[in-house]
Each structure stands twice: as C-alpha cells, then as structure tokens.
Design an enzyme around this catalytic site. Structure first.
Site, PDB file in Angstrom:
ATOM      1  N   SER A  49       0.858  -1.182   0.000  1.00 12.47           N
ATOM      2  CA  SER A  49       0.000   0.000   0.000  1.00 12.47           C
ATOM      3  C   SER A  49       0.894   1.232   0.000  1.00 12.47           C
ATOM      4  CB  SER A  49      -0.854  -0.009   1.279  1.00 12.47           C
ATOM      5  OG  SER A  49      -1.396   1.273   1.525  1.00 12.47           O
TER       6      SER A  49
ATOM      7  N   TYR B 116      -2.726  -1.525  10.460  1.00 16.04           N
ATOM      8  CA  TYR B 116      -2.625  -1.540   8.994  1.00 16.04           C
ATOM      9  C   TYR B 116      -1.297  -0.917   8.565  1.00 16.04           C
ATOM     10  CZ  TYR B 116      -4.131  -1.068   4.092  1.00 16.04           C
ATOM     11  OH  TYR B 116      -4.233  -1.156   2.717  1.00 16.04           O
TER      12      TYR B 116
HETATM   13  P1  NAI Z   1     -11.222  -6.092  -0.563  1.00 18.71           P
HETATM   14  O1  NAI Z   1     -11.766  -5.947   0.795  1.00 18.71           O
HETATM   15  O2  NAI Z   1     -12.146  -6.196  -1.707  1.00 18.71           O
HETATM   16  O3  NAI Z   1     -10.215  -7.305  -0.670  1.00 18.71           O
HETATM   17  C1  NAI Z   1      -9.601  -7.935   0.408  1.00 18.71           C
HETATM   18  C2  NAI Z   1      -9.854  -9.409   0.269  1.00 18.71           C
HETATM   19  O4  NAI Z   1      -9.109 -10.121   1.268  1.00 18.71           O
HETATM   20  C3  NAI Z   1     -11.327  -9.756   0.473  1.00 18.71           C
HETATM   21  O5  NAI Z   1     -11.755 -10.597  -0.576  1.00 18.71           O
HETATM   22  C4  NAI Z   1     -11.333 -10.499   1.794  1.00 18.71           C
HETATM   23  O6  NAI Z   1     -12.333 -11.476   1.878  1.00 18.71           O
HETATM   24  C5  NAI Z   1      -9.951 -11.125   1.780  1.00 18.71           C
HETATM   25  N1  NAI Z   1      -9.509 -11.497   3.112  1.00 18.71           N
HETATM   26  C6  NAI Z   1      -9.561 -10.755   4.248  1.00 18.71           C
HETATM   27  N2  NAI Z   1      -9.094 -11.471   5.276  1.00 18.71           N
HETATM   28  C7  NAI Z   1      -8.737 -12.679   4.794  1.00 18.71           C
HETATM   29  C8  NAI Z   1      -8.204 -13.843   5.363  1.00 18.71           C
HETATM   30  N3  NAI Z   1      -7.931 -13.884   6.680  1.00 18.71           N
HETATM   31  N4  NAI Z   1      -7.976 -14.909   4.579  1.00 18.71           N
HETATM   32  C9  NAI Z   1      -8.233 -14.862   3.254  1.00 18.71           C
HETATM   33  N5  NAI Z   1      -8.742 -13.785   2.652  1.00 18.71           N
HETATM   34  C10 NAI Z   1      -9.006 -12.703   3.419  1.00 18.71           C
HETATM   35  O7  NAI Z   1     -10.259  -4.815  -0.762  1.00 18.71           O
HETATM   36  P2  NAI Z   1      -9.056  -4.567  -1.779  1.00 18.71           P
HETATM   37  O8  NAI Z   1      -8.924  -3.119  -1.874  1.00 18.71           O
HETATM   38  O9  NAI Z   1      -9.221  -5.344  -3.021  1.00 18.71           O
HETATM   39  O10 NAI Z   1      -7.798  -5.098  -0.960  1.00 18.71           O
HETATM   40  C11 NAI Z   1      -6.834  -5.995  -1.494  1.00 18.71           C
HETATM   41  C12 NAI Z   1      -5.463  -5.622  -0.959  1.00 18.71           C
HETATM   42  O11 NAI Z   1      -5.102  -4.355  -1.481  1.00 18.71           O
HETATM   43  C13 NAI Z   1      -5.396  -5.517   0.557  1.00 18.71           C
HETATM   44  O12 NAI Z   1      -4.191  -6.097   1.015  1.00 18.71           O
HETATM   45  C14 NAI Z   1      -5.371  -4.021   0.777  1.00 18.71           C
HETATM   46  O13 NAI Z   1      -4.712  -3.651   1.963  1.00 18.71           O
HETATM   47  C15 NAI Z   1      -4.605  -3.563  -0.442  1.00 18.71           C
HETATM   48  N6  NAI Z   1      -4.752  -2.151  -0.753  1.00 18.71           N
HETATM   49  C16 NAI Z   1      -5.970  -1.633  -1.138  1.00 18.71           C
HETATM   50  C17 NAI Z   1      -6.077  -0.292  -1.408  1.00 18.71           C
HETATM   51  C18 NAI Z   1      -7.366   0.309  -1.824  1.00 18.71           C
HETATM   52  O14 NAI Z   1      -7.452   1.553  -1.869  1.00 18.71           O
HETATM   53  N7  NAI Z   1      -8.399  -0.452  -2.147  1.00 18.71           N
HETATM   54  C19 NAI Z   1      -4.940   0.611  -1.291  1.00 18.71           C
HETATM   55  C20 NAI Z   1      -3.725  -0.027  -0.898  1.00 18.71           C
HETATM   56  C21 NAI Z   1      -3.650  -1.356  -0.644  1.00 18.71           C
END
Ligand code: NAI
Length: 289
Positions: free
Chosen positions: A172, A185
């Site tokens: 991130s 985080y």
């Molecule tokens: P999201 O919430 O759609 O995706 C996160 C996914 O991780 C979800 O599908 C969730 O079910 C899964 N997850 C959570 N805990 C879990 C576990 N214990 N075991 C297996 N799966 C698990 O949100 P997004 O944005 O797609 O996030 C994906 C990555 O991108 C994350 O690591 C987030 O920190 C990172 N990120 C996102 C940003 C944004 O602005 N959306 C910015 C910077 C980083």
C-alpha cells in the site's frame, strides 16, 4: 472445500484474448483474498494471460465463484475453450493450517505453483491508544503474518523442487505514508516492504523473485465508506495529483507485468501505483513566489 473448474476437456488449444506478457501461459498462480477487489482483478488478468488460477477466499463462496466464472469467460471468450484450469480454495490466511492445506491443494491439482500473490488484507480504524489487542492481532495476522506464511510455504516448495517462482505482495502507499487511526494496517504494510526486500535478497541466487505493488486509493469494497458517496469520493480525489482514484484493473496490469518474463531482472522492489499520491501533493504548486 475445493472445486475444480476445468475447460481443458473441451479443447487442448488455448485461446487467449489478452496474452500480452511473456512467459505466463501454463503457469499456476495462487491469489489470496481473490473473491473481490484487487485480488479478483488479478485473478481475472492472470487467467487472461494464460495462467491457471487458484482463487483463495475466506468466506464468500458466491463471490469466489463469480470471480472464477468471469476469469474463465474473459480468458476463453464466448466459446468455453481453453487450456487453463481454475480452482476455488476456501481458507483463512491468518490460520497456519489453512495455508498448509491451501498450498497442498494447489500443488496436488496443478503439479506446481509458479506465482504467489499475497493480496488478502483487512483494516480496522481506531485511535492507536484504544486498539484492542485482538483487533491488532487480526490485522497483523492477516496482512503480514499471513503473507509471510504463504511466502514461506511457497518458497519451501520452490527450494525443495529447484523450481523457482515469483511472489507479489500487495502492499500500500501506507508502506511509507503513516496512517493515523490505522496503526495495525500501517505497521502491516510497512512490514510488507521489508518482507519483500528480505525475501528477495535471501532467495535471489535461487532464481526466486519477490516484489510488491503499493496501490494508492483504489475503488474496491474495502473503501466502500467513500467510494459510494460522491462527496467523500471528491474529498479523497482532491488529495491525488492525478485527480482520481485508481481501479483494480490498473493494479492487476502491474502484477501481470511483474510476474511475467518481461520483468526477469526486477526483484525486491515496491512499485507505487497511486496517481502520484506519494509525490508530496502539497508541493504541486509552489508555496511562495
Ligand atoms: P477487498 O476488501 O475487496 O479485498 C480484500 C480481500 O481479502 C477480500 O476478498 C477479503 O475477503 C480477503 N480477506 C480478508 N481477510 C482474509 C483472510 N484472513 N484470509 C483470506 N482472505 C481474506 O479490498 P481490496 O482493496 O481489493 O484489498 C486488497 C489488498 O489491497 C489488501 O491487502 C489491501 O490492503 C490492499 N490495498 C488496497 C487499497 C485500496 O485503496 N483499495 C490501497 C492499498 C492497498
């Protein structure tokens, strides 16, 4: 629970729509947290590039099935004819046993693992002096410990079989920008930087590459608080030099490049994909004449 979705019986001849990055056809990629957002886009893009995809999800089987269906549809076109396979794997990356099972399942089904994408992530907002220990552990356990354990198991397999692979960590902009009220985080993403660099250095001689992407503000479910509210969204976008949030496909494109043979000399790097968010936006205009 695992399910195997296999179009290969229909035709052995792959038919790909994108297929723009070198060396991905027939590779196997495991993407954690791939049922939504950035992980989902990565799964779809890697399928389009000709990879077998293992879609890990924590609880939402329906979303994971959607991801699989879209990925195969996009990759294979209307006619369901292509050589790659996909697999749904339920598992919580904060649980070691789930990770061990997940790795075994992937290797059992596909014979090997070539690409690991550590994408699963959560965040909890709270002033730092009020964070319950359980919340802290949950975030670190998922974002950082989970990523490390997945990497450890993948590397173990690669070293043992002398079959190197590639890791991408989804970090991130908060790998380097402090994030008040999101202490766990912030720590997890800062840690991801050194997870990336340390593993890259340690296993460079074995041909294993480890890189990270660092998304800026991206339209995904994790950001529902502002993505669905035009006023809040405008506030967020006012801080971004390029004037807009990013989308998951823009993140997935960089991942496709970094895991491909276009990037064979790149290791230990974090690529910021943030519309300029890490460029000190306050300096966009001179402060004084
Ligand atoms: P999201 O919430 O759609 O995706 C996160 C996914 O991780 C979800 O599908 C969730 O079910 C899964 N997850 C959570 N805990 C879990 C576990 N214990 N075991 C297996 N799966 C698990 O949100 P997004 O944005 O797609 O996030 C994906 C990555 O991108 C994350 O690591 C987030 O920190 C990172 N990120 C996102 C940003 C944004 O602005 N959306 C910015 C910077 C980083």
């Amino acid at each position: 629970m695992t399910m195997l979705f296999n179009y290969s019986a229909l035709s052995s001849r792959p038919l790909h729509l994108h297929h723009t990055m070198k060396g991905l056809t027939g590779k196997t990629a495991l993407i954690t947290g791939a049922s939504s957002g950035i992980g989902q886009a990565i799964a779809i893009r890697l399928a389009e590039e000709g990879c077998n995809i293992a879609i890990n999800y924590r609880s939402n089987a329906e979303e994971a099935e959607d991801t699989e269906a879209i990925a195969m549809q996009q990759a294979c076109g209307q006619v369901e004819q292509c050589g790659m396979q996909s697999l749904l794997i339920k598992g919580d990356v904060s649980k070691e046993q789930d990770i061990l099972n997940m790795m075994n399942t992937v290797v059992d089904k596909f014979g090997s693992l070539d690409i690991l994408v550590n994408n699963a992530g959560i965040q909890i907002e709270k002033p730092s002096h009020e964070v319950p220990t359980d919340d802290f552990d949950r975030v670190i356990g998922t974002n950082l410990r989970g990523a490390y354990l997945c990497a450890r198991e993948a590397i173990k397999c690669w070293v043992e079989h002398q079959h190197p692979g590639v890791i991408i960590n989804i970090s991130s902009v908060h790998e380097i920008i402090p994030r008040p009220s999101y202490i766990s985080y912030s720590i997890s993403k800062g840690g991801m930087g050194n997870l990336t660099r340390t593993l890259a250095l340690e296993y460079a001689k074995q041909g294993i590459r480890v890189n990270a992407i660092a998304p800026g503000a991206t339209i995904t479910p994790i950001n529902q608080a502002w993505t669905d509210d035009p006023e809040q969204k405008a506030i967020v976008e006012s801080h971004i030099p390029m004037g807009r949030a990013g989308n998951s496909e823009e993140m997935a494109a960089a991942v496709a490049f970094l895991v491909s043979d276009e990037a064979t000399y790149i290791t230990g790097q974090t690529l910021y994909i943030d519309g300029g968010l890490t460029l000190y936006a306050d300096f966009q205009e001179p402060w004084s004449a």
